[in-house]
Enzyme design. Structure first.
Site, PDB file in Angstrom:
ATOM      1  N   HIS A 263     -37.417 -35.480   3.477  1.00 40.85           N
ATOM      2  CA  HIS A 263     -36.323 -34.668   3.149  1.00 40.85           C
ATOM      3  C   HIS A 263     -36.576 -33.994   1.755  1.00 40.85           C
ATOM      4  O   HIS A 263     -37.171 -34.536   0.882  1.00 40.85           O
ATOM      5  CB  HIS A 263     -35.062 -35.416   3.106  1.00 40.85           C
ATOM      6  CG  HIS A 263     -34.058 -34.735   3.137  1.00 40.85           C
ATOM      7  ND1 HIS A 263     -33.434 -33.928   1.973  1.00 40.85           N
ATOM      8  CD2 HIS A 263     -33.024 -34.217   4.099  1.00 40.85           C
ATOM      9  CE1 HIS A 263     -32.420 -33.304   2.376  1.00 40.85           C
ATOM     10  NE2 HIS A 263     -32.262 -33.533   3.602  1.00 40.85           N
ATOM     11  N   ASP A 317     -31.853 -36.834  11.369  1.00 43.14           N
ATOM     12  CA  ASP A 317     -32.226 -36.500  12.603  1.00 43.14           C
ATOM     13  C   ASP A 317     -32.899 -37.598  13.278  1.00 43.14           C
ATOM     14  O   ASP A 317     -33.140 -37.472  14.479  1.00 43.14           O
ATOM     15  CB  ASP A 317     -33.176 -35.382  12.492  1.00 43.14           C
ATOM     16  CG  ASP A 317     -32.591 -33.951  12.291  1.00 43.14           C
ATOM     17  OD1 ASP A 317     -31.447 -33.774  12.847  1.00 43.14           O
ATOM     18  OD2 ASP A 317     -33.073 -33.099  11.623  1.00 43.14           O
TER      19      ASP A 317
HETATM   20  N1  ACO Z   1     -44.424 -36.869   7.902  1.00 39.75           N
HETATM   21  C1  ACO Z   1     -45.694 -36.748   7.333  1.00 39.75           C
HETATM   22  N2  ACO Z   1     -45.833 -36.269   5.969  1.00 39.75           N
HETATM   23  C2  ACO Z   1     -44.616 -35.776   5.574  1.00 39.75           C
HETATM   24  C3  ACO Z   1     -43.445 -35.620   6.284  1.00 39.75           C
HETATM   25  C4  ACO Z   1     -43.392 -36.073   7.242  1.00 39.75           C
HETATM   26  N3  ACO Z   1     -42.183 -35.948   8.156  1.00 39.75           N
HETATM   27  N4  ACO Z   1     -42.698 -35.030   5.411  1.00 39.75           N
HETATM   28  C5  ACO Z   1     -43.329 -34.621   4.362  1.00 39.75           C
HETATM   29  N5  ACO Z   1     -44.546 -35.283   4.230  1.00 39.75           N
HETATM   30  C6  ACO Z   1     -45.443 -34.994   3.323  1.00 39.75           C
HETATM   31  C7  ACO Z   1     -46.270 -33.589   3.358  1.00 39.75           C
HETATM   32  O1  ACO Z   1     -47.279 -33.728   4.131  1.00 39.75           O
HETATM   33  C8  ACO Z   1     -46.849 -33.462   1.745  1.00 39.75           C
HETATM   34  O2  ACO Z   1     -47.889 -34.475   1.714  1.00 39.75           O
HETATM   35  P1  ACO Z   1     -48.960 -33.661   0.614  1.00 39.75           P
HETATM   36  O3  ACO Z   1     -48.226 -33.599  -0.751  1.00 39.75           O
HETATM   37  O4  ACO Z   1     -49.951 -34.802   0.566  1.00 39.75           O
HETATM   38  O5  ACO Z   1     -49.387 -32.558   0.818  1.00 39.75           O
HETATM   39  C9  ACO Z   1     -45.636 -34.357   1.143  1.00 39.75           C
HETATM   40  O6  ACO Z   1     -45.187 -34.977   1.885  1.00 39.75           O
HETATM   41  C10 ACO Z   1     -44.481 -33.275   0.909  1.00 39.75           C
HETATM   42  O7  ACO Z   1     -44.301 -32.442   1.996  1.00 39.75           O
HETATM   43  P2  ACO Z   1     -43.479 -31.103   2.049  1.00 39.75           P
HETATM   44  O8  ACO Z   1     -43.445 -30.489   3.456  1.00 39.75           O
HETATM   45  O9  ACO Z   1     -43.983 -29.966   1.016  1.00 39.75           O
HETATM   46  O10 ACO Z   1     -41.740 -31.576   1.637  1.00 39.75           O
HETATM   47  P3  ACO Z   1     -40.710 -30.468   1.551  1.00 39.75           P
HETATM   48  O11 ACO Z   1     -39.782 -31.026   0.850  1.00 39.75           O
HETATM   49  O12 ACO Z   1     -41.214 -29.167   1.679  1.00 39.75           O
HETATM   50  O13 ACO Z   1     -40.172 -30.701   3.432  1.00 39.75           O
HETATM   51  C11 ACO Z   1     -39.253 -31.501   5.134  1.00 39.75           C
HETATM   52  C12 ACO Z   1     -39.076 -31.474   3.694  1.00 39.75           C
HETATM   53  C13 ACO Z   1     -39.348 -29.925   5.652  1.00 39.75           C
HETATM   54  C14 ACO Z   1     -37.968 -31.898   6.034  1.00 39.75           C
HETATM   55  C15 ACO Z   1     -40.551 -32.040   5.634  1.00 39.75           C
HETATM   56  O14 ACO Z   1     -40.420 -33.655   5.110  1.00 39.75           O
HETATM   57  C16 ACO Z   1     -40.760 -32.072   7.322  1.00 39.75           C
HETATM   58  O15 ACO Z   1     -41.281 -31.141   7.687  1.00 39.75           O
HETATM   59  N6  ACO Z   1     -40.080 -33.221   7.936  1.00 39.75           N
HETATM   60  C17 ACO Z   1     -40.082 -33.298   9.388  1.00 39.75           C
HETATM   61  C18 ACO Z   1     -39.064 -32.623   9.917  1.00 39.75           C
HETATM   62  C19 ACO Z   1     -37.752 -32.982   9.937  1.00 39.75           C
HETATM   63  O16 ACO Z   1     -37.584 -34.107  10.058  1.00 39.75           O
HETATM   64  N7  ACO Z   1     -36.756 -32.245   9.421  1.00 39.75           N
HETATM   65  C20 ACO Z   1     -35.301 -32.457   9.346  1.00 39.75           C
HETATM   66  C21 ACO Z   1     -35.153 -32.307   7.771  1.00 39.75           C
HETATM   67  S1  ACO Z   1     -33.384 -32.863   7.602  1.00 39.75           S
HETATM   68  C22 ACO Z   1     -32.375 -31.641   8.345  1.00 39.75           C
HETATM   69  O17 ACO Z   1     -32.804 -30.519   8.042  1.00 39.75           O
HETATM   70  C23 ACO Z   1     -31.202 -31.691   8.787  1.00 39.75           C
END
Ligand code: ACO
Length: 381
Positions: A263, A317
């Site tokens: 998140h 979620d």
């Molecule tokens: N699984 C694996 N790695 C992850 C995940 C995940 N679910 N989420 C973040 N990371 C890692 C990224 O790969 C990144 O790693 P790095 O720094 O080594 O490259 C780091 O954590 C930061 O990730 P970002 O995507 O830059 O984080 P951001 O804050 O932009 O994204 C998000 C947040 C979009 C929710 C992300 O965690 C994600 O895509 N999760 C999966 C989808 C999901 O469950 N969405 C629902 C969110 S809640 C909602 O909207 C109601």
């Protein structure tokens, strides 16, 4: 000349886009408050419609105000036959979020007056949108299966009536209460992507139906509301507890995200995920165990072990899909249900935006060329 005040942050991370008193998230401690009240308190003591009132009108209603609000919503739950006729023309294979976005926008054809300085117009728009969105979600679900839409039942409350319109059966009272709590948990969450989208649209002073339609379109993406549907597909794909570890290792090795985790704000377990997990357990106790829950528990343990140090934990979620599945709701309706709930937050931000409106117009960092010659088509390679 345009001044650049701060550095460019992809995704506008940590850039304040507004001042708001609607909700507050403390991502380090896992705290969520609506109008200052902790989500755990609301989930155990309130109802979705009371929570929606709190979010939109800034304080808990009196008994009389709540009764009036509930009665108003009950009265407006039906949708016009012309909207139902329009929905019948939608392809049955279309995603229900696309159907909802189109239907929400269509409300503007019937009700838009853009009298945004008239409190009565605002009140009626709030009531109509909260009342009609669940009816439209349920109607499309019936129509895509070749059935007529089921009319709202005036004897049933908001949550019970939605489950009834969806399944043609009155749900068990515990199932309806759990569903109502799910709506409360999803009702609002500060300036997320769909809420920001709603605010940007609102800032042009367009009608509220366009505001909601743009927010629905934004919520539909798999990185936002679409994740709960993906979680269930992932649990299906994993199939058994023994497959969890290799599945996760493989995804991490291939730099693929694990749905339902991570998140932008929470760096601990999302408080809504903790409440949903308890609700899921309560539901399974009442209505029978779900083997997917065992896979989910193992998955959460493995992901926490591997990614917890990076602040990646279960988000809202992760457990919501399991609850909805047990309630007999198909996976592609999970995100529309998220929208039914989040409409409360979108409307609260719409109202707040109108009170202090200035059209959104951010700047950009231009990375293109200047003064390039125009090359005639014959000379281009
Ligand atoms: N699984 C694996 N790695 C992850 C995940 C995940 N679910 N989420 C973040 N990371 C890692 C990224 O790969 C990144 O790693 P790095 O720094 O080594 O490259 C780091 O954590 C930061 O990730 P970002 O995507 O830059 O984080 P951001 O804050 O932009 O994204 C998000 C947040 C979009 C929710 C992300 O965690 C994600 O895509 N999760 C999966 C989808 C999901 O469950 N969405 C629902 C969110 S809640 C909602 O909207 C109601």
């Amino acid at each position: 000349m345009t001044a650049t005040f701060c550095e460019y942050k992809p995704g506008l991370e940590n850039i304040p886009a507004t001042k708001s008193s609607i909700s507050h998230v403390n991502g380090q401690e896992g705290i969520l408050e609506y109008r200052g009240i902790r989500i755990e308190e609301l989930a155990s003591k309130s109802s979705f419609l009371e929570t929606a009132y709190l979010l939109i009108w800034d304080s808990l209603p009196s008994a009389i105000q709540l009764k009036e609000f509930e009665t108003d919503i009950l009265y407006h739950r039906r949708i016009k036959y012309r909207i139902r006729d329009m929905m019948k023309c939608f392809p049955e294979t279309g995603h229900p979020m696309d159907a909802l976005q189109t239907s929400a926008a269509a409300l503007g054809l019937f009700y838009s007056r853009r009298a945004l300085d008239d409190p009565e117009y605002i009140r009626k728009a709030v009531v109509r949108i909260l009342a009609k969105i669940p009816t439209m979600v349920a109607a499309f679900h019936q129509m895509r299966r070749g059935n007529d839409a089921i009319q709202p039942n005036d004897d049933l409350d908001y949550a019970t009536n939605f489950l009834y319109m969806l399944t043609e059966r009155k749900p068990h009272p515990i199932a309806a209460r759990i569903f109502d709590v799910c709506l409360m948990l999803h009702a609002e969450h500060t300036i997320n992507a769909s809420t920001f989208s709603a605010m940007v649209t609102a800032s042009t002073l367009t009608d509220p139906y366009a505001v909601i339609a743009s927010a629905v379109g934004t919520l539909a993406g798999p990185l936002h509301g679409g994740a709960n549907e993906e979680v269930l597909l992932m649990l299906e794909e994993i199939g058994s507890k023994d497959n969890v570890l290799p599945y996760i290792e493989n995804r991490i090795a291939n730099k693929q995200k694990i749905m339902g985790f991570g998140h932008r704000v929470y760096k601990v377990k999302d408080p809504r995920a903790a409440i949903l997990q308890q609700l899921a357990e309560q539901l399974f106790e009442e209505t029978g165990h779900d083997p997917y829950y065992d896979i989910a528990l193992e998955l959460e343990k493995v992901v926490e072990g591997k990614l917890g140090a990076k602040g990646i934990y279960a988000n809202v979620d992760f457990y919501s899909g399991l609850v909805y599945r047990k309630l007999g709701i198909p996976a592609d309706l999970f995100t529309p249900i998220f929208a039914i709930a989040r409409v409360a937050g979108w409307l609260a931000h719409w109202k707040e935006q109108l009170a202090v409106n200035r059209i959104f117009r951010p700047t950009q960092v231009y990375t293109g060329d200047h003064n390039k010659p125009y090359v005639s088509i014959k000379e281009r390679t």
